[in-house]
Design a protein around this motif. Sequence first.
Motif, short mmCIF file in Angstrom:
data_model
loop_
_atom_site.label_atom_id
_atom_site.label_comp_id
_atom_site.label_asym_id
_atom_site.label_seq_id
_atom_site.Cartn_x
_atom_site.Cartn_y
_atom_site.Cartn_z
N TYR A 39 0.84 -1.20 0.00
CA TYR A 39 0.00 0.00 0.00
C TYR A 39 0.87 1.25 0.00
CZ TYR A 39 -3.45 3.44 1.43
OH TYR A 39 -4.25 4.56 1.49
N ARG A 40 1.91 1.25 0.82
CA ARG A 40 2.82 2.40 0.85
C ARG A 40 3.53 2.58 -0.49
NH1 ARG A 40 4.93 1.18 6.87
NH2 ARG A 40 3.22 2.22 7.96
N ASP A 41 3.94 1.47 -1.09
CA ASP A 41 4.59 1.54 -2.39
C ASP A 41 3.62 2.07 -3.44
OD1 ASP A 41 6.82 1.04 -4.18
OD2 ASP A 41 5.63 -0.65 -4.94
N CYS A 43 1.09 4.08 -2.96
CA CYS A 43 0.92 5.52 -2.73
C CYS A 43 2.09 6.31 -3.29
CB CYS A 43 0.75 5.80 -1.23
SG CYS A 43 -0.83 5.22 -0.59
N ARG A 44 3.31 5.81 -3.09
CA ARG A 44 4.49 6.50 -3.64
C ARG A 44 4.44 6.54 -5.17
NH1 ARG A 44 7.11 4.02 0.72
NH2 ARG A 44 7.61 2.18 -0.52
#
Length: 72
Positions: A39-41, A43-44
């Motif tokens: 999820y963080r990847d 978003c980035r």
Amino acid sequence: MTDQHEWHDARFRETLRTLDRPALAQETLRRIPAYVAGYRDLCRQLEALTDLHRRYDLIVGFAIQWGLSFPC
């Protein structure tokens, strides 16, 4: 995706009982390290993209990978 509670805490378990299926699924997913990292990847990657089709493809790929659906 912060503020995680201890699964064994009685008060937290009681809170889980009040959740509907989508909310319970989200609580479960946000405790899976691979999901959080993905999820963080995502978003980035989305921050760096302006092409709407590419953004859509990334979101759909992530959703399919984790079995997510978004009703209209």
